[in-house]
Design a protein around this motif. Structure first.
Motif, PDB file in Angstrom:
ATOM      1  N   VAL A 164       4.807  58.149 -18.238  1.00 32.48           N
ATOM      2  CA  VAL A 164       5.840  58.964 -17.593  1.00 32.48           C
ATOM      3  C   VAL A 164       5.586  60.460 -17.772  1.00 32.48           C
ATOM      4  O   VAL A 164       6.369  61.272 -17.302  1.00 32.48           O
ATOM      5  CB  VAL A 164       7.246  58.598 -18.134  1.00 32.48           C
ATOM      6  CG1 VAL A 164       7.599  57.167 -17.781  1.00 32.48           C
ATOM      7  CG2 VAL A 164       7.330  58.820 -19.638  1.00 32.48           C
ATOM      8  N   LEU A 165       4.505  60.827 -18.442  1.00 30.71           N
ATOM      9  CA  LEU A 165       4.156  62.232 -18.572  1.00 30.71           C
ATOM     10  C   LEU A 165       3.490  62.680 -17.279  1.00 30.71           C
ATOM     11  O   LEU A 165       2.513  62.065 -16.831  1.00 30.71           O
ATOM     12  CB  LEU A 165       3.216  62.460 -19.755  1.00 30.71           C
ATOM     13  CG  LEU A 165       2.905  63.919 -20.111  1.00 30.71           C
ATOM     14  CD1 LEU A 165       4.138  64.600 -20.681  1.00 30.71           C
ATOM     15  CD2 LEU A 165       1.752  63.998 -21.111  1.00 30.71           C
ATOM     16  N   PRO A 166       3.988  63.736 -16.634  1.00 31.14           N
ATOM     17  CA  PRO A 166       3.413  64.177 -15.355  1.00 31.14           C
ATOM     18  C   PRO A 166       1.907  64.422 -15.448  1.00 31.14           C
ATOM     19  O   PRO A 166       1.431  65.044 -16.394  1.00 31.14           O
ATOM     20  CB  PRO A 166       4.172  65.488 -15.079  1.00 31.14           C
ATOM     21  CG  PRO A 166       5.469  65.332 -15.801  1.00 31.14           C
ATOM     22  CD  PRO A 166       5.142  64.557 -17.045  1.00 31.14           C
ATOM     23  N   GLY A 167       1.189  63.910 -14.472  1.00 27.88           N
ATOM     24  CA  GLY A 167      -0.248  64.130 -14.412  1.00 27.88           C
ATOM     25  C   GLY A 167      -1.081  63.171 -15.233  1.00 27.88           C
ATOM     26  O   GLY A 167      -2.302  63.327 -15.311  1.00 27.88           O
ATOM     27  N   THR A 168      -0.455  62.188 -15.859  1.00 29.55           N
ATOM     28  CA  THR A 168      -1.205  61.222 -16.677  1.00 29.55           C
ATOM     29  C   THR A 168      -0.847  59.793 -16.285  1.00 29.55           C
ATOM     30  O   THR A 168       0.253  59.524 -15.792  1.00 29.55           O
ATOM     31  CB  THR A 168      -0.899  61.406 -18.179  1.00 29.55           C
ATOM     32  OG1 THR A 168       0.494  61.167 -18.413  1.00 29.55           O
ATOM     33  CG2 THR A 168      -1.245  62.812 -18.634  1.00 29.55           C
ATOM     34  N   ASP A 169      -1.799  58.909 -16.499  1.00 33.15           N
ATOM     35  CA  ASP A 169      -1.573  57.476 -16.287  1.00 33.15           C
ATOM     36  C   ASP A 169      -1.589  56.773 -17.626  1.00 33.15           C
ATOM     37  O   ASP A 169      -2.343  57.142 -18.532  1.00 33.15           O
ATOM     38  CB  ASP A 169      -2.666  56.878 -15.384  1.00 33.15           C
ATOM     39  CG  ASP A 169      -2.638  57.477 -13.983  1.00 33.15           C
ATOM     40  OD1 ASP A 169      -1.523  57.696 -13.474  1.00 33.15           O
ATOM     41  OD2 ASP A 169      -3.728  57.733 -13.433  1.00 33.15           O
ATOM     42  N   SER A 170      -0.769  55.754 -17.742  1.00 37.33           N
ATOM     43  CA  SER A 170      -0.729  55.008 -18.991  1.00 37.33           C
ATOM     44  C   SER A 170      -2.063  54.310 -19.239  1.00 37.33           C
ATOM     45  O   SER A 170      -2.583  53.637 -18.339  1.00 37.33           O
ATOM     46  CB  SER A 170       0.400  53.972 -18.960  1.00 37.33           C
ATOM     47  OG  SER A 170       0.336  53.143 -20.089  1.00 37.33           O
TER      48      SER A 170
ATOM     49  N   HIS B 263      -7.361  65.386 -24.063  1.00 34.73           N
ATOM     50  CA  HIS B 263      -7.445  64.225 -23.165  1.00 34.73           C
ATOM     51  C   HIS B 263      -6.269  64.216 -22.190  1.00 34.73           C
ATOM     52  O   HIS B 263      -6.422  63.781 -21.037  1.00 34.73           O
ATOM     53  CB  HIS B 263      -7.440  62.941 -24.005  1.00 34.73           C
ATOM     54  CG  HIS B 263      -7.523  61.691 -23.196  1.00 34.73           C
ATOM     55  ND1 HIS B 263      -8.700  61.253 -22.620  1.00 34.73           N
ATOM     56  CD2 HIS B 263      -6.564  60.777 -22.843  1.00 34.73           C
ATOM     57  CE1 HIS B 263      -8.474  60.130 -21.960  1.00 34.73           C
ATOM     58  NE2 HIS B 263      -7.190  59.816 -22.081  1.00 34.73           N
ATOM     59  N   LEU B 264      -5.112  64.691 -22.629  1.00 35.87           N
ATOM     60  CA  LEU B 264      -3.944  64.744 -21.748  1.00 35.87           C
ATOM     61  C   LEU B 264      -4.036  65.889 -20.746  1.00 35.87           C
ATOM     62  O   LEU B 264      -3.256  65.939 -19.784  1.00 35.87           O
ATOM     63  CB  LEU B 264      -2.670  64.902 -22.582  1.00 35.87           C
ATOM     64  CG  LEU B 264      -2.318  63.738 -23.507  1.00 35.87           C
ATOM     65  CD1 LEU B 264      -1.036  64.042 -24.278  1.00 35.87           C
ATOM     66  CD2 LEU B 264      -2.156  62.447 -22.716  1.00 35.87           C
ATOM     67  N   GLY B 265      -4.970  66.815 -20.969  1.00 36.68           N
ATOM     68  CA  GLY B 265      -5.166  67.916 -20.030  1.00 36.68           C
ATOM     69  C   GLY B 265      -4.079  68.961 -20.060  1.00 36.68           C
ATOM     70  O   GLY B 265      -3.842  69.643 -19.059  1.00 36.68           O
ATOM     71  N   ILE B 266      -3.405  69.091 -21.204  1.00 34.47           N
ATOM     72  CA  ILE B 266      -2.365  70.108 -21.326  1.00 34.47           C
ATOM     73  C   ILE B 266      -3.037  71.443 -21.650  1.00 34.47           C
ATOM     74  O   ILE B 266      -3.681  71.570 -22.697  1.00 34.47           O
ATOM     75  CB  ILE B 266      -1.356  69.739 -22.429  1.00 34.47           C
ATOM     76  CG1 ILE B 266      -0.715  68.385 -22.112  1.00 34.47           C
ATOM     77  CG2 ILE B 266      -0.290  70.816 -22.585  1.00 34.47           C
ATOM     78  CD1 ILE B 266       0.190  67.872 -23.207  1.00 34.47           C
ATOM     79  N   PRO B 267      -2.901  72.443 -20.770  1.00 35.27           N
ATOM     80  CA  PRO B 267      -3.612  73.719 -20.977  1.00 35.27           C
ATOM     81  C   PRO B 267      -3.269  74.371 -22.316  1.00 35.27           C
ATOM     82  O   PRO B 267      -2.105  74.558 -22.651  1.00 35.27           O
ATOM     83  CB  PRO B 267      -3.118  74.591 -19.811  1.00 35.27           C
ATOM     84  CG  PRO B 267      -2.648  73.620 -18.779  1.00 35.27           C
ATOM     85  CD  PRO B 267      -2.102  72.439 -19.533  1.00 35.27           C
ATOM     86  N   GLY B 268      -4.297  74.705 -23.073  1.00 32.92           N
ATOM     87  CA  GLY B 268      -4.116  75.419 -24.327  1.00 32.92           C
ATOM     88  C   GLY B 268      -3.580  74.593 -25.477  1.00 32.92           C
ATOM     89  O   GLY B 268      -3.464  75.094 -26.598  1.00 32.92           O
ATOM     90  N   ALA B 269      -3.246  73.310 -25.218  1.00 31.55           N
ATOM     91  CA  ALA B 269      -2.627  72.497 -26.268  1.00 31.55           C
ATOM     92  C   ALA B 269      -3.595  72.232 -27.414  1.00 31.55           C
ATOM     93  O   ALA B 269      -3.207  72.247 -28.588  1.00 31.55           O
ATOM     94  CB  ALA B 269      -2.131  71.181 -25.683  1.00 31.55           C
ATOM     95  N   GLY B 270      -4.857  71.992 -27.076  1.00 35.12           N
ATOM     96  CA  GLY B 270      -5.844  71.722 -28.108  1.00 35.12           C
ATOM     97  C   GLY B 270      -6.038  72.915 -29.030  1.00 35.12           C
ATOM     98  O   GLY B 270      -6.106  72.769 -30.255  1.00 35.12           O
TER      99      GLY B 270
END
Length: 464
Positions: free
Chosen positions: A186-192, A288-295
């Motif tokens: 349910v996180l936008p832009g990601t698949d389970s 891996h989740l592709g969240i900008p700057g999160a890493g």
């Protein structure tokens, strides 16, 4: 061997020592909450995942259950007799002065060495942000900052840890929320990912039972640092209440932060991804989740966790040394207190830590590895002293001062024996693994040496 009794506490008990009580309840609560989120969780868990694969969740669950039992035992004794010496003072009370000497000084060596290691880890991160800057200079800067803070007043340690812990708790809570949403799809832009990462790439146990054993050993040592709250409680405004609250909430904190985050990581990221070890599992999961700057933000959190561990270990080592001296088991100079702070003990602990840093540069192939091996299994030695002390003290407290049992060990004495059996099993597993076997023997040698010195000291004092 002579033993102290409940009516005859260790020489110069901490209850009459001139330490301040500058830690507020909010400090102690946050130290308890954030103390379980150590540098070992962020930095060391990648190697455990690489060895055990998805079964690292089982490894952390098994070792977490053992840690919960140890914390419950330690909490029972610390609530009954708050002391800056914590388990060292309890071991002296239950077993004899030699036991308190051995547990205390071995833990002091561990904490001082860890100060240096955490400084190196934090400096590595900074040099990644600022290439070309000297690593040793950053370590020296961190050491000076926390040394000065701890020299000034105990409330400075408390304030640093309060905000460090708040950031760690906030970051890992956010990580868990994002991870659960991603796993649920349910996180936008990601698949389970479903169960693909748990059953693919060799399955849940890709390296079999041997991989699980390596992961188990790695997870055990990631829990180091939980003892700090029982040391700090002696300088709080309400030590009994603080210890009781910290111990009673230990179960959900370990389950959520350690086991929960491991489950999220191995579900989201393939366990054999090289980023898990190179970047760290938390950074790899967020990337891996592709969240900008999160890493990169998680790198900041890891940096803070390392600084937090440095601060806590400088504090803990100085208080353990101070308590040992107050009980006549160390150089008197270390026991000097000014403005409620054992400043000589703080300075000596910091100097020892920085010497360890210098050894990592000067003697990286012989002396430094020997030092690391020597402290490799100290935490297990301390846990054994805690379990044996609780086994002996519980009956005596019930008989002589039952009102002091504010916290009680579950299903005593059965679970105490279960914990001791678990520790013995870990020693056996360490002896079977070539890498950990060296640590086991090195730590065993240091422990036997300290026990011999402590017993000789005890005999000499008794003969006076």
């Amino acid at each position: 061997m002579s033993r102290t009794t409940l009516d005859t506490p260790p020489t110069a008990p901490d209850a009459h020592a001139p330490l301040s009580h500058g830690l507020k309840q909010r400090h102690l609560s946050m130290i308890a909450l954030g103390g379980v989120i150590g540098a070992g969780l962020f930095v060391g868990s990648g190697a455990g995942i690489a060895a055990a694969g998805p079964s690292i969740v089982i490894a952390y669950a098994v070792s977490g259950l053992l840690v919960m039992l140890v914390m419950r035992m330690l909490g029972e004794m610390s609530a009954a007799y708050p002391s800056s010496g914590s388990f060292s003072a309890h071991a002296e009370r239950a077993i004899g002065p030699w036991a308190g000497f051995t547990a205390g000084w071995s833990f002091w060596v561990l904490l001082c060495t860890a100060v240096g290691l955490e400084g190196i880890g934090a400096a590595n991160i900074v040099t990644g942000w600022l290439p070309g800057t000297p690593e040793w200079a950053w370590v020296a800067l961190f050491m000076v900052v926390f040394c000065v803070a701890n020299l000034a007043a105990v409330k400075n340690f408390g304030e640093f840890e309060f905000w460090f812990a708040a950031l760690k708790v906030g970051a890992i809570s956010l990580f868990l929320v994002l991870g659960v949403l991603a796993v649920a799809g349910v996180l936008p832009g990601t698949d389970s990912p479903g169960a693909s990462n748990l059953t693919g790439q060799g399955g849940f146990l890709p390296h079999g039972s041997e991989g699980l054993v390596v992961g188990l050993l790695a997870s055990v040592f990631a829990y180091g640092g939980l003892e700090t709250v029982t040391i700090a409680a002696a300088e709080s405004q309400n030590p009994v209440q603080g210890v009781a609250r910290a111990v009673r909430t230990a179960m959900w904190r370990i389950g959520l932060f350690y086991i929960g985050s491991m489950a999220v990581i191995v579900t989201l990221v393939p366990w054999d991804s090289k980023e898990v070890v190179e970047k760290g599992p938390y950074v790899a999961a967020l990337d891996h989740l592709g969240i900008p700057g999160a890493g990169q933000l998680m790198n900041v959190v890891v940096f803070v966790a390392l600084l937090s561990a440095m601060n806590a270990n400088i504090y803990g080592s100085s208080r353990i040394a101070y308590s040992l001296v107050e009980r006549g088991q160390g150089p008197k100079a270390l026991g000097r207190v000014s403005a409620g702070v054992p400043r000589v003990a703080v300075l000596v602990s910091c100097v020892f830590g920085f010497v360890c840093v210098l050894l990592s540069y000067w003697r990286p192939d012989d002396v430094f590895p020997w030092l690391l091996n020597m402290i490799g299994a100290v935490i297990l030695v301390v846990w054994i002293f805690i379990a044996v002390s609780q086994l002996l003290l519980r009956r005596r407290v019930e008989r002589e001062a039952p009102e002091k049992l504010v916290v009680r060990m579950w299903l005593f004495p059965a679970l105490t024996w279960v914990a001791l059996a678990g520790m013995a099993a870990i020693f056996v597993l360490m002896a079977r693994q070539p890498d950990t076997r060296v640590q086991l023997y090195s730590t065993g040698g240091m422990t036997l040496f300290l026990a011999a010195v402590g017993y000789a000291w005890q005999r000499a004092r008794a003969a006076r």
